[in-house]
Design a protein around this motif. Structure first.
Motif, mmCIF file in Angstrom:
data_model
loop_
_atom_site.group_PDB
_atom_site.id
_atom_site.type_symbol
_atom_site.label_atom_id
_atom_site.label_comp_id
_atom_site.label_asym_id
_atom_site.label_seq_id
_atom_site.Cartn_x
_atom_site.Cartn_y
_atom_site.Cartn_z
ATOM 1 N N GLY A 270 0.810 -1.217 0.000
ATOM 2 C CA GLY A 270 0.000 0.000 0.000
ATOM 3 C C GLY A 270 0.840 1.262 0.000
ATOM 4 O O GLY A 270 2.073 1.228 -0.018
ATOM 5 N N VAL A 271 0.130 2.401 0.000
ATOM 6 C CA VAL A 271 0.788 3.711 0.004
ATOM 7 C C VAL A 271 1.119 4.102 1.434
ATOM 8 O O VAL A 271 0.279 3.959 2.340
ATOM 9 N N THR A 272 2.355 4.605 1.634
ATOM 10 C CA THR A 272 2.767 5.099 2.941
ATOM 11 C C THR A 272 3.104 6.576 2.824
ATOM 12 O O THR A 272 3.922 6.970 1.972
ATOM 13 N N VAL A 273 2.449 7.398 3.641
ATOM 14 C CA VAL A 273 2.766 8.829 3.655
ATOM 15 C C VAL A 273 3.911 9.046 4.629
ATOM 16 O O VAL A 273 3.814 8.671 5.812
ATOM 17 N N VAL A 274 4.995 9.630 4.124
ATOM 18 C CA VAL A 274 6.192 9.825 4.945
ATOM 19 C C VAL A 274 6.510 11.313 5.037
ATOM 20 O O VAL A 274 6.047 12.125 4.220
ATOM 21 N N THR A 275 7.308 11.649 6.046
ATOM 22 C CA THR A 275 7.824 13.006 6.188
ATOM 23 C C THR A 275 9.301 12.992 5.821
ATOM 24 O O THR A 275 10.069 12.177 6.348
ATOM 25 N N LEU A 276 9.675 13.867 4.899
ATOM 26 C CA LEU A 276 11.072 13.989 4.481
ATOM 27 C C LEU A 276 11.665 15.221 5.156
ATOM 28 O O LEU A 276 11.089 16.313 5.103
ATOM 29 N N ILE A 308 4.687 7.375 -0.605
ATOM 30 C CA ILE A 308 5.475 6.292 -1.186
ATOM 31 C C ILE A 308 4.505 5.255 -1.737
ATOM 32 O O ILE A 308 3.692 4.684 -0.974
ATOM 33 N N PRO A 309 4.520 4.978 -3.036
ATOM 34 C CA PRO A 309 3.545 4.041 -3.609
ATOM 35 C C PRO A 309 3.879 2.588 -3.262
ATOM 36 O O PRO A 309 4.983 2.274 -2.828
ATOM 37 N N ALA A 310 2.910 1.735 -3.482
ATOM 38 C CA ALA A 310 3.133 0.295 -3.294
ATOM 39 C C ALA A 310 4.165 -0.191 -4.293
ATOM 40 O O ALA A 310 4.341 0.388 -5.363
ATOM 41 N N ARG A 334 10.308 -1.151 2.051
ATOM 42 C CA ARG A 334 8.992 -1.745 1.893
ATOM 43 C C ARG A 334 9.001 -3.132 2.574
ATOM 44 O O ARG A 334 9.886 -3.954 2.309
ATOM 45 N N LEU A 335 8.006 -3.308 3.392
ATOM 46 C CA LEU A 335 7.913 -4.536 4.162
ATOM 47 C C LEU A 335 6.910 -5.514 3.544
ATOM 48 O O LEU A 335 5.857 -5.110 3.016
ATOM 49 N N ALA A 336 7.253 -6.798 3.626
ATOM 50 C CA ALA A 336 6.334 -7.831 3.139
ATOM 51 C C ALA A 336 5.157 -7.947 4.115
ATOM 52 O O ALA A 336 5.278 -7.695 5.311
#
Length: 340
Positions: A270-276, A308-310, A334-336
């Motif tokens: 899935g999509v993860t929203v991250v802070t850079l 961050i996209p899948a 990216r985690l399984a």
């Protein structure tokens, strides 16, 4: 002691008269008359005991003695002035052939019969000033004028020159800049900037601050320029034969840096929203995760969010691109999905 005439300059002029002659000799103080042959000078001024400035009267073709008369006697008659046929001047060249509508361009005129010139005109306007260098050359300063071409003419006692193609001067309007895009770029330079405005044809240089830039004149309203390397905020100007333009502001931007990504991992499915977190992020134009462009929001110069996209399980390089360049990468993992 009677006056003595040693030499004169010039020693010839047109039969129509009007030639300004400098007479050099001795004992000129108190002179009461200056004569060219039997005719009195149109006017004269005793500037010192050794020099008189005189204007020739009309005469006939040939040589006549120049004499100075004073209470102590009459000078020798061995120095002569030669009257020549009266020919009008001709203008065969104007260099440079263009200049600003505000005037002030120093122009060299070439031609013939310039001696004794009394007037130089650009169209109907007198030159701001002029200097007769020889019978074939004059320097003149252009007056202010309107955009377009005008003939440059010279007037002497022999007449006024004709307006011919080689005698024309082109008044160029001052260039004007109205926009610059983009208005910021990398400190290393090398990008492309579009300048828009008016009267840009014939551009002779484009400057970012005091530094010359490479450029290409696209049209009278557009120039494509390659900024040189630089720093800070600088003024951008264009110069043409019409003068220098107003300035527009251009900012040199350092390349961004990325320090960390939070969270540093998320599900591959899935999509993860991250802070850079980093520096120089304000002018961000793109964020890529593993080479794939993704959406982002700039929060400040040091912080932004990105989606961050899948994708495939494993490490993903995240980079930010701004007008200053592209950052180094930070790693998102990216985690399984958990197995049951």
């Amino acid at each position: 002691m009677p006056p003595v005439v040693s030499f004169i300059n010039p020693a010839q002029g047109p039969v129509s008269g009007g030639t300004a002659v400098i007479i050099t000799g001795t004992s000129f103080t108190g002179a009461t008359a200056v004569r060219f042959g039997a005719a009195n000078a149109v006017s004269y001024t005793v500037t010192s005991a050794t020099q008189i400035n005189a204007i020739t009267p009309a005469g006939s073709i040939g040589s006549v003695p120049v004499r100075v008369i004073s209470p102590s006697g009459t000078s020798n008659a061995t120095v002569t002035f030669t009257y020549t046929a009266s020919f009008p001047p001709t203008v065969t060249g104007v260099s440079p052939s263009s200049g600003s509508t505000s005037g002030g361009t120093v122009v060299t005129l070439t031609g013939t019969n310039f001696s004794g010139a009394t007037q130089v005109r650009f169209g109907l306007a007198n030159a701001s000033s002029f200097n007769v260098l020889s019978s074939t050359q004059i320097t003149a300063v252009s007056p202010a004028g309107s955009s377009g071409t005008v003939p440059v003419t010279v007037t002497t006692p022999g007449g006024t020159s004709a307006a011919v193609p080689a005698s024309y001067f082109f008044y160029v309007p001052v260039p004007v800049l109205t926009a610059i895009s983009p208005s910021a770029g990398p400190a290393a330079g090398g990008n492309t900037v579009t300048l828009t405005g008016q009267n840009l044809l014939g551009a002779t240089d484009v400057r970012f601050g005091a530094v010359l830039a490479s450029y290409n004149v696209v049209s009278s309203t557009e120039i494509s320029a390659g900024p040189p390397a630089g720093s800070g905020v600088v003024a951008v100007t264009v110069t043409t034969p019409g003068g220098s333009s107003n300035s527009l502001t251009y900012a040199y931007v350092s390349a961004p840096t990325l320090i960390s990504v939070t969270p540093s991992s998320g599900p591959a499915s899935g999509v993860t929203v991250v802070t850079l977190n980093g520096t120089g992020l304000t002018t961000a134009t793109a964020v890529k995760a593993g080479g794939v462009t993704t959406s982002f929001t700039v929060l400040s110069d040091t912080q932004m969010t990105a989606a961050i996209p899948a994708g495939a399980v494993g490490d993903v390089a995240v980079q930010v691109t701004t007008v200053g360049g592209t950052s180094g990468a930070v790693t998102f993992h990216r985690l399984a999905a958990p197995e049951i």
